[in-house]
Structure formats: C-alpha cells, structure tokens
Design an enzyme around this catalytic site. Structure first.
Site, mmCIF file in Angstrom:
data_model
loop_
_atom_site.group_PDB
_atom_site.id
_atom_site.type_symbol
_atom_site.label_atom_id
_atom_site.label_comp_id
_atom_site.label_asym_id
_atom_site.label_seq_id
_atom_site.Cartn_x
_atom_site.Cartn_y
_atom_site.Cartn_z
ATOM 1 N N SER A 158 -0.154 9.536 7.210
ATOM 2 C CA SER A 158 -0.748 10.010 5.986
ATOM 3 C C SER A 158 -0.410 11.514 5.809
ATOM 4 O O SER A 158 -0.738 11.866 4.743
ATOM 5 C CB SER A 158 -2.366 9.881 6.211
ATOM 6 O OG SER A 158 -2.624 10.858 7.133
ATOM 7 N N GLY B 129 -3.612 13.998 10.116
ATOM 8 C CA GLY B 129 -2.567 13.694 9.145
ATOM 9 C C GLY B 129 -2.554 14.942 8.236
ATOM 10 O O GLY B 129 -1.401 15.669 8.118
ATOM 11 N N LYS C 272 -9.460 6.446 -3.938
ATOM 12 C CA LYS C 272 -9.178 5.016 -3.780
ATOM 13 C C LYS C 272 -9.691 4.152 -4.889
ATOM 14 O O LYS C 272 -10.795 4.012 -5.084
ATOM 15 C CB LYS C 272 -9.731 4.690 -2.433
ATOM 16 C CG LYS C 272 -9.912 5.582 -1.218
ATOM 17 C CD LYS C 272 -8.302 6.115 -0.805
ATOM 18 C CE LYS C 272 -8.556 6.821 0.282
ATOM 19 N NZ LYS C 272 -7.026 7.114 1.038
#
Length: 362
Positions: free
Chosen positions: A196, A232, A313
């Site tokens: 990510s 990440g 998302k």
C-alpha cells in the site's frame, strides 16, 4: 512554393483507464464535454482499457484545450486530444504509414509516448513496443518532428488500440501523466511494510507539484496517519523525515517503529483529534466513502491539518456518482466555513476500487 500544411484539428478525446472502469470514464467524459459545450458521443468497449469521446465536428486543439481541462479527469490514467487514426496497419511495415500520418499533422513534438491498453491483449504487444519504439523515435528525430529540448511543444501519443489500429493524440505535459499509459515505474522499498506504500508514493508524485512536494514534505513537519497499520503510508512520510502519529488498533511494522519518528496510538480514527494542528493527515481506512469524505473535510476545515491525502473506497456500481456525491459533501463543509480550497481526485494505477484525493486550504 509549398502550400501551407493543413492545421492540426482534434476530432475527439482519448482516455486510458483501468480495465472495467470504461463506463465511469465515459460518464465523466460526457459530463465534462457538456460543461465545455462540446457536441459528440462517447464510445467505449467493456474491459478495453480506454474510452473515446468523438466530436461531431473537428476543433482546433488550442481552442479545445481552453474549454476542456484533461488534467481534471478522475478516471483517466492518461488522456490526450485525438488528432488522427490508422485503422489498417500492415504487419510488416508499421513505421511508414505511421510516419506519413504523423508528418501530415504538421506539428512538432517534445516527447513520444508509445502506448497500449493495460489489458492482456495490450501486454502481448510489449515485446513489439520495445523493438519498435526506438525506430519510431529515431525516424521522428531525423525528420525534425521530435524536439526533446523544447518542452513547450505538445507530446505525441501513439496508442496501439490493437495490432492493426493506431490512434494518434497530442497533449501538454501539464495535461496528462508523465508516464506512458499512466503507469508509474515505482520500486517497492525494501523496508516498507506493505505494498500500500506505493499508493501514497504515486499520489505524492501524481497529485502534488514538485514545488508542493519540496515545501510540504520536509523533515521535522508533523503528520497523522489514520488507519495506519501496518505502516505502508506512514513509511512514506517518515522516510522523508516527517514525524508521524499513527492511529490504529493494529500493530505497526518494526521497520517503521525503528525510525524513531513514530508515535502509535491505539484509538478510534473517527473520534481522535490532535492536540496541535499538523501539516499532514493521510488516511487509507476501509470505510464507506460517505463517512470518510466529511471526516477529511472536517480535519482541513477545522484546522486540525493543513492538507490531506486520502482514499475513497468506491462501490462496485455507480462509482462516478459516488465520487460526485463525496465531492459535494466536501464542498458543503468547506463552503459552510467560507474556506477556499483545492481538491484533486484521481484513480491512480495502484488504486483498485478506490480513488485517491488531495485536499488543502488555499
């Protein structure tokens, strides 16, 4: 006396996108064309990796550029003005017809972008592109059509929609991705705890100017990462010397902790607030976009952070509509505070069912 060359005219707009996102790219193209008072129709094929908006009448590309900002397209990895096509490329000699068509445009170019759709069929042409690209580059240079020392000139896109069909397009460097096909060549950092991290690396490179990167990603600045585990996105910030407060109930990777630039709090990312304003807040929480968008707007509007990069998302269907809904939620909060702001949204290469946003006060 030689006759003057026919002016180069745009006959449409070509958008390269993630396969499966053609309907979203097409809806966005149609909406942008209506706003620019351009008449035409959108043409897309499912899972082709690109879509076209064909103009009813050709338009001078400078005039089209003034009316239609390619850089604002969200679902576009790469976009250009369509200025020509060859629909029956011979198998053995593709160079000659391409050179004839490019020469007929009467333009010079600062760069050549040789591209294909990001599909299995497109990837099968990768070997050919490696061999053919230098040949076309050399031919254009020898003909005086490619001037890499003149960045003000437009870029030439040669998009091989299929082995026999080539679409010719032009764009300015400011309008599209610097990477062919909009695919960045990023290496996975060996110490980063998850892939990510490449999302934020691409977002920084693609959503911020070089000047913005230098000014706002400096050692010593404070940042917050909401939904940070395993780190990440935090890694991208601490690797640049920023001090990060990571908000997540999950663990952080040892490689991130070892930097000494991390404070990890196991608290709720929706309710926690920093004691003092920070420069950055980044967020990759898995949550409904209608919850994330207002939260991000609140952080910036209330002054908790100066700027933010976050992901939305998206649902499997009506993705374009969901992005516009989130844009409206952000605008509503900023208008309520009478705050001038900048919002950039992009469906990046390393995104899947999400878009990445950059929001900041002006």
């Amino acid at each position: 006396m030689q006759p003057a060359p026919t002016p180069c005219l745009s006959v449409g707009i070509l958008v390269q996108c993630r396969p499966g996102f053609e309907p979203d790219a097409s809806l966005e193209l149609q909406a942008a064309a209506r706003a620019a008072r351009l008449e035409g129709c959108s043409v897309d094929v499912a899972n082709s990796g690109f879509t076209l908006f064909q103009l009813n009448a050709p338009v001078a590309h400078d005039a089209l550029r003034r009316r239609f900002d390619l850089s604002r397209l969200i679902f576009s990895r790469q976009a250009c003005q369509l200025v020509g096509s060859i629909d029956d490329l011979p198998e053995k000699d593709r160079l000659s017809p391409l050179m004839d068509a490019i020469t007929a445009l009467g333009e010079r170019f600062s760069a050549l972008l040789l591209e294909t759709p990001d599909t299995n069929d497109g990837k099968e042409q990768s070997g050919f592109l490696r061999r053919f690209g230098p040949l076309l580059d050399d031919a254009l240079t020898q003909a005086g059509l490619l001037r890499t020392d003149s960045p003000h000139l437009p870029r030439l896109h040669v998009f091989l929609a299929s082995p026999k069909r080539a679409l010719l397009g032009i764009s300015l460097a400011s309008e599209g991705s610097a990477w062919p096909m909009g695919i960045p060549r990023l290496r996975m950092p060996k110490d980063a705890p998850s892939r990510s991290t490449l999302k934020l690396a691409e977002a920084i490179a693609g959503l911020l100017t070089e000047e913005e990167q230098r000014a706002t990603l400096r050692p010593g600045l404070q940042a917050v990462d909401l939904g940070a585990s395993p780190g990440g996105w935090t890694w991208q910030l601490v690797s640049r010397g920023l001090r990060v407060t990571a908000i997540d109930n999950g663990p952080m990777a040892p490689s991130v902790v070892a930097t000494g630039l991390l404070e990890h709090l196991r608290v709720d990312g929706f309710t926690w607030k920093p004691r003092k304003p920070v420069e950055w807040m980044v967020c990759d929480m898995v949550e409904q976009p209608s919850r994330i968008a207002p939260l991000m707007a609140e952080w910036v509007a209330s002054g908790r952070c100066r700027r933010s990069i976050f992901n939305l998302k998206l649902p499997m269907k009506r993705r374009y509509d969901e992005v516009e809904r989130c844009r409206a939620l952000i605008d509503q909060r900023m208008r309520a505070g009478n705050i001038k702001y900048t919002l950039r949204i992009k469906h990046l290469y390393h995104d899947r069912e999400e878009v990445t946003c950059y929001l900041t006060r002006r």
